[in-house]
Scaffold this motif. Structure first.
Motif, PDB file in Angstrom:
ATOM      1  N   ALA A   1       0.847  -1.201   0.000  1.00 27.79           N
ATOM      2  CA  ALA A   1       0.000   0.000   0.000  1.00 27.79           C
ATOM      3  C   ALA A   1       0.878   1.245   0.000  1.00 27.79           C
ATOM      4  CB  ALA A   1      -0.905  -0.001   1.225  1.00 27.79           C
ATOM      5  N   GLN A   2       0.406   2.291  -0.658  1.00 27.24           N
ATOM      6  CA  GLN A   2       1.159   3.542  -0.662  1.00 27.24           C
ATOM      7  C   GLN A   2       1.135   4.157   0.730  1.00 27.24           C
ATOM      8  OE1 GLN A   2      -0.076   6.267  -3.716  1.00 27.24           O
ATOM      9  NE2 GLN A   2       0.434   4.864  -5.376  1.00 27.24           N
ATOM     10  N   ALA A   3       2.323   4.511   1.223  1.00 24.78           N
ATOM     11  CA  ALA A   3       2.435   5.094   2.560  1.00 24.78           C
ATOM     12  C   ALA A   3       2.591   6.602   2.515  1.00 24.78           C
ATOM     13  CB  ALA A   3       3.627   4.485   3.307  1.00 24.78           C
ATOM     14  N   VAL A   4       3.467   7.096   1.655  1.00 28.53           N
ATOM     15  CA  VAL A   4       3.744   8.532   1.635  1.00 28.53           C
ATOM     16  C   VAL A   4       4.156   8.957   0.236  1.00 28.53           C
ATOM     17  CG1 VAL A   4       6.157   8.170   2.354  1.00 28.53           C
ATOM     18  CG2 VAL A   4       5.065  10.398   2.747  1.00 28.53           C
ATOM     19  N   THR A   5       3.719  10.149  -0.163  1.00 27.35           N
ATOM     20  CA  THR A   5       4.107  10.728  -1.442  1.00 27.35           C
ATOM     21  C   THR A   5       4.316  12.216  -1.248  1.00 27.35           C
ATOM     22  OG1 THR A   5       3.500  11.004  -3.774  1.00 27.35           O
ATOM     23  CG2 THR A   5       1.715  11.113  -2.170  1.00 27.35           C
ATOM     24  N   ASP A   6       5.261  12.782  -2.010  1.00 26.56           N
ATOM     25  CA  ASP A   6       5.529  14.215  -1.880  1.00 26.56           C
ATOM     26  C   ASP A   6       5.599  14.918  -3.231  1.00 26.56           C
ATOM     27  OD1 ASP A   6       7.937  13.395  -2.941  1.00 26.56           O
ATOM     28  OD2 ASP A   6       9.136  13.852  -1.157  1.00 26.56           O
ATOM     29  N   GLY A   7       5.148  14.261  -4.281  1.00 24.00           N
ATOM     30  CA  GLY A   7       5.210  14.852  -5.615  1.00 24.00           C
ATOM     31  C   GLY A   7       6.480  14.499  -6.355  1.00 24.00           C
ATOM     32  N   ARG A   8       7.515  14.084  -5.595  1.00 23.99           N
ATOM     33  CA  ARG A   8       8.775  13.664  -6.215  1.00 23.99           C
ATOM     34  C   ARG A   8       8.973  12.158  -6.111  1.00 23.99           C
ATOM     35  NH1 ARG A   8       9.971  18.028  -3.114  1.00 23.99           N
ATOM     36  NH2 ARG A   8      10.903  16.718  -1.501  1.00 23.99           N
ATOM     37  N   GLN A   9       8.583  11.594  -4.996  1.00 22.85           N
ATOM     38  CA  GLN A   9       8.693  10.151  -4.819  1.00 22.85           C
ATOM     39  C   GLN A   9       7.487   9.636  -4.039  1.00 22.85           C
ATOM     40  OE1 GLN A   9      11.856   8.711  -2.229  1.00 22.85           O
ATOM     41  NE2 GLN A   9      11.881  10.611  -1.049  1.00 22.85           N
ATOM     42  N   THR A  10       7.131   8.401  -4.327  1.00 23.48           N
ATOM     43  CA  THR A  10       6.056   7.714  -3.613  1.00 23.48           C
ATOM     44  C   THR A  10       6.619   6.422  -3.057  1.00 23.48           C
ATOM     45  OG1 THR A  10       4.330   8.649  -5.041  1.00 23.48           O
ATOM     46  CG2 THR A  10       3.776   6.662  -3.798  1.00 23.48           C
ATOM     47  N   LEU A  11       6.408   6.191  -1.766  1.00 25.53           N
ATOM     48  CA  LEU A  11       6.941   5.012  -1.098  1.00 25.53           C
ATOM     49  C   LEU A  11       5.803   4.160  -0.554  1.00 25.53           C
ATOM     50  CD1 LEU A  11       9.795   6.707   0.998  1.00 25.53           C
ATOM     51  CD2 LEU A  11      10.031   5.525  -1.193  1.00 25.53           C
ATOM     52  N   THR A  12       5.904   2.852  -0.777  1.00 26.70           N
ATOM     53  CA  THR A  12       4.961   1.940  -0.141  1.00 26.70           C
ATOM     54  C   THR A  12       5.352   1.778   1.328  1.00 26.70           C
ATOM     55  OG1 THR A  12       6.288  -0.024  -0.596  1.00 26.70           O
ATOM     56  CG2 THR A  12       4.715   0.682  -2.314  1.00 26.70           C
ATOM     57  N   TYR A  13       4.499   1.099   2.073  1.00 24.67           N
ATOM     58  CA  TYR A  13       4.822   0.863   3.482  1.00 24.67           C
ATOM     59  C   TYR A  13       6.117   0.071   3.625  1.00 24.67           C
ATOM     60  CZ  TYR A  13       0.809   2.997   5.688  1.00 24.67           C
ATOM     61  OH  TYR A  13      -0.083   3.927   6.181  1.00 24.67           O
ATOM     62  N   ARG A  14       6.339  -0.927   2.761  1.00 23.38           N
ATOM     63  CA  ARG A  14       7.586  -1.697   2.832  1.00 23.38           C
ATOM     64  C   ARG A  14       8.783  -0.837   2.464  1.00 23.38           C
ATOM     65  NH1 ARG A  14       7.672  -7.131  -0.464  1.00 23.38           N
ATOM     66  NH2 ARG A  14       6.626  -7.875   1.437  1.00 23.38           N
ATOM     67  N   GLN A  15       8.656  -0.033   1.418  1.00 22.40           N
ATOM     68  CA  GLN A  15       9.769   0.825   1.003  1.00 22.40           C
ATOM     69  C   GLN A  15      10.098   1.876   2.057  1.00 22.40           C
ATOM     70  OE1 GLN A  15       7.985   2.129  -2.674  1.00 22.40           O
ATOM     71  NE2 GLN A  15       9.157   0.665  -3.924  1.00 22.40           N
ATOM     72  N   LEU A  16       9.071   2.461   2.662  1.00 19.41           N
ATOM     73  CA  LEU A  16       9.303   3.445   3.710  1.00 19.41           C
ATOM     74  C   LEU A  16       9.973   2.796   4.917  1.00 19.41           C
ATOM     75  CD1 LEU A  16       8.976   6.267   4.924  1.00 19.41           C
ATOM     76  CD2 LEU A  16       6.631   5.643   5.561  1.00 19.41           C
ATOM     77  N   ASP A  17       9.541   1.603   5.275  1.00 23.47           N
ATOM     78  CA  ASP A  17      10.138   0.890   6.396  1.00 23.47           C
ATOM     79  C   ASP A  17      11.608   0.585   6.120  1.00 23.47           C
ATOM     80  OD1 ASP A  17      10.068  -0.311   8.929  1.00 23.47           O
ATOM     81  OD2 ASP A  17       9.677  -2.283   8.074  1.00 23.47           O
ATOM     82  N   GLU A  18      11.912   0.148   4.910  1.00 22.37           N
ATOM     83  CA  GLU A  18      13.303  -0.173   4.573  1.00 22.37           C
ATOM     84  C   GLU A  18      14.165   1.085   4.533  1.00 22.37           C
ATOM     85  OE1 GLU A  18      15.975  -2.021   0.906  1.00 22.37           O
ATOM     86  OE2 GLU A  18      13.903  -2.678   1.153  1.00 22.37           O
ATOM     87  N   ARG A  19      13.622   2.160   3.986  1.00 24.25           N
ATOM     88  CA  ARG A  19      14.393   3.412   3.922  1.00 24.25           C
ATOM     89  C   ARG A  19      14.713   3.897   5.338  1.00 24.25           C
ATOM     90  NH1 ARG A  19      15.438   6.720  -0.298  1.00 24.25           N
ATOM     91  NH2 ARG A  19      15.748   8.954   0.044  1.00 24.25           N
TER      92      ARG A  19
END
Length: 530
Positions: free
Chosen positions: A21-39
């Protein structure tokens, strides 16, 4: 149970349930919950290479974007507490906050050497590229450990840090779950700076429920038209706003409809107000354009009690009052005297009492100071034990012999017959402008040292179009050109204070009027300025 979880663990459990699921977006990048957790886990590894002790405070000197959220999570995963440092603030203020919070480590996305020369700087992109993800369980964090420190205006002339625990925030989330039907398919905005505690609710209200968080760029947040476009295009369902900001958003929507007959559909389920009295006219105008799907809530809260303490849903009878054949008929029993000032009832877990100037309970219908007790009460003021003891006293309000920790808000209120509270102003010189609580003494301390100033007072005034703003009234010294001095004061304010604390008007006066008690008569000054 939420009370047993830390915030980052709450997020990790959600990421395990909805990794794609999409967790966060800022117009430049969109991170899923897994991607945000890994970052966040990679950034946490970089932080731990510097071996910070548990509870260490780490600065976040970041532009608005998805990396603010990743950095918040990373700091928590590392067992530390984050301290937001807004790059838009004057450099001297950022340096003061960094010194006061003893920040040795700062996460940034830009060159910060000139502003924070004494701190070790970690760049987000470098850390994410070079570090492996932090292994789960490596760091032990308990719910009572600090999660963040947010600085608020201080009457002494310097901002003061409020230290808040994980448990304080999870108590907020648990209480709000009993008010709002929040869902995983919701879309939230992170509209506010992380230096403003509204951001805590925006961030965790979204992430705790598996929703999508849209980070609003600073330039968009400053433009009602651009904000409206974002709300429509992103299909935002939960919008948190200061009433004065929503007023401009509503006006923008009305103007667009009048100019172009464009009435774009919005997906808003909730508009949640905080920080100021509600502007019911702005709500009515919005509903006339967009229909009745959206629910509006007025929340009262303080950084020291973790964002929100009371809540009130605006009923349709106030937003869209029906005409009656008896305009002078009395209000229904229990109705608030002023709906715009009605802050509702306490959230679950809060005890709210009104105390008089001697510390005793205030009788119904009389004005008293709002004092609050509950799990959302913050740890206290950073490095200020005397102030913490003063504002968070142990009180035996019921006279049972058992004292409980309360927060003395300094806000005045009146208990209504229906069990709600009506805000009645301040017991001191603190004011609210655009949702920010501001100690005018801090602004006065910054400006009075300007060469040529004989005396100066800062006070809130209302413009001709109904906008609340700050005005600085000053008396020039002998032989000092008042216009030149006004320009110097404006320049000093811009250099020394964050934008929300800079007076909008600088008004020269021959002398400051005095009340019969010998104090500055601010009411007379406000009448002169408005």
């Amino acid at each position: 149970m939420l009370a047993q979880l830390t915030l980052h663990r709450l997020f990790e459990e959600q990421a395990a349930r909805t990794p794609h699921a999409q967790a966060v977006t800022d117009g430049r990048q969109t991170l899923t919950y897994r991607q945000l957790d890994e970052r966040a886990a990679r950034l946490a590894s970089a932080l731990l290479r510097h071996d910070p002790a548990p509870g260490t405070r780490i600065g976040l000197y970041l532009r608005r974007g998805a990396d603010v959220v990743a950095a918040v999570l990373a700091v928590m995963k590392a067992g530390c507490a984050y301290v937001p440092l807004d790059p838009a603030y004057p450099d001297d203020r950022v340096r003061y906050m960094a010194r006061d919070a003893s920040l040795d480590l700062v996460v940034t996305d830009q060159d910060a050497a000139a502003v924070l020369p004494d701190a070790t700087v970690i760049t987000v992109e470098d850390a994410v590229r070079s570090q492996p993800p932090l292994e789960g369980g490596r760091v032990t964090v308990t719910p009572d450990m600090p999660a963040y420190v947010i600085y608020t205006s201080g009457s002494s002339g310097d901002p003061k840090g409020v230290e808040v625990s994980h448990r304080n925030v999870t108590a907020l989330l648990a209480a709000c779950d009993r008010v709002f039907a929040l869902r995983g398919d919701d879309v939230w905005t992170l509209f506010h700076s992380p230096c403003f505690d509204f951001s805590v609710w925006e961030m965790w209200g979204a992430l705790a429920h598996g929703a999508k968080l849209v980070v609003v760029p600073a330039e968009v947040a400053r433009s009602p038209e651009a904000t409206l476009d974002l709300v429509v295009s992103e299909r935002v369902t939960v919008l948190n706003q200061v009433p004065s900001v929503f007023r401009y958003l509503s006006r923008s929507a009305v103007a667009r409809a009048e100019d172009t007959a464009d009435r774009p559909a919005t997906a808003l389920r909730y508009v949640i107000f905080g920080g100021e009295p509600v502007d019911v006219d702005a709500v009515r105008a919005w509903r006339r354009l967009h229909g009745t799907r959206t629910e509006f809530f007025n929340m009262y809260g303080i950084t020291e009690t973790t964002v929100f303490a009371t809540c009130r849903r605006l009923p349709e009878s106030e937003i869209d009052p029906r005409p009656t054949t008896a305009p002078d008929a009395p209000a229904p029993t229990g109705a608030a005297a002023d709906p715009e000032l009605n802050i509702g009832r306490p959230l679950d877990g809060f005890e709210v009492v009104l105390l008089d100037e001697w510390g005793g309970p205030t009788p119904p219908g009389r004005t008293g100071e709002l004092c609050l007790a509950g799990d959302q009460l913050a740890i206290g003021y950073l490095n200020r034990p005397e102030l913490t003891d003063e504002r968070y006293p142990l009180l035996d309000v019921a006279g049972t012999g058992e004292a409980r920790r309360y927060y003395r808000s300094g806000d005045l209120a009146v208990a209504r017959p229906d069990g709600s509270w009506e805000y009645a102003g301040r017991a001191d010189d603190q004011v609210k402008i655009n949702g920010y609580r501001i100690e005018t003494g801090e602004i006065e301390a910054a400006l009075r040292t300007t060469d040529g100033v004989q005396d100066l007072v800062v006070l809130p005034v209302t413009s001709r179009i109904g906008e609340r703003m700050l005005a600085a009234c000053y008396t020039p010294g002998p032989g000092v050109d008042q216009e030149e001095l006004g320009a110097r004061l404006a320049a000093r304010a811009a250099a020394a204070l964050p934008g929300y604390m800079v007076p909008r008007r600088f008004v020269p006066v021959p002398e400051l009027p005095l009340s019969p008690s010998g104090k500055t008569d601010k009411r007379a000054l406000a009448a002169h300025v408005s």
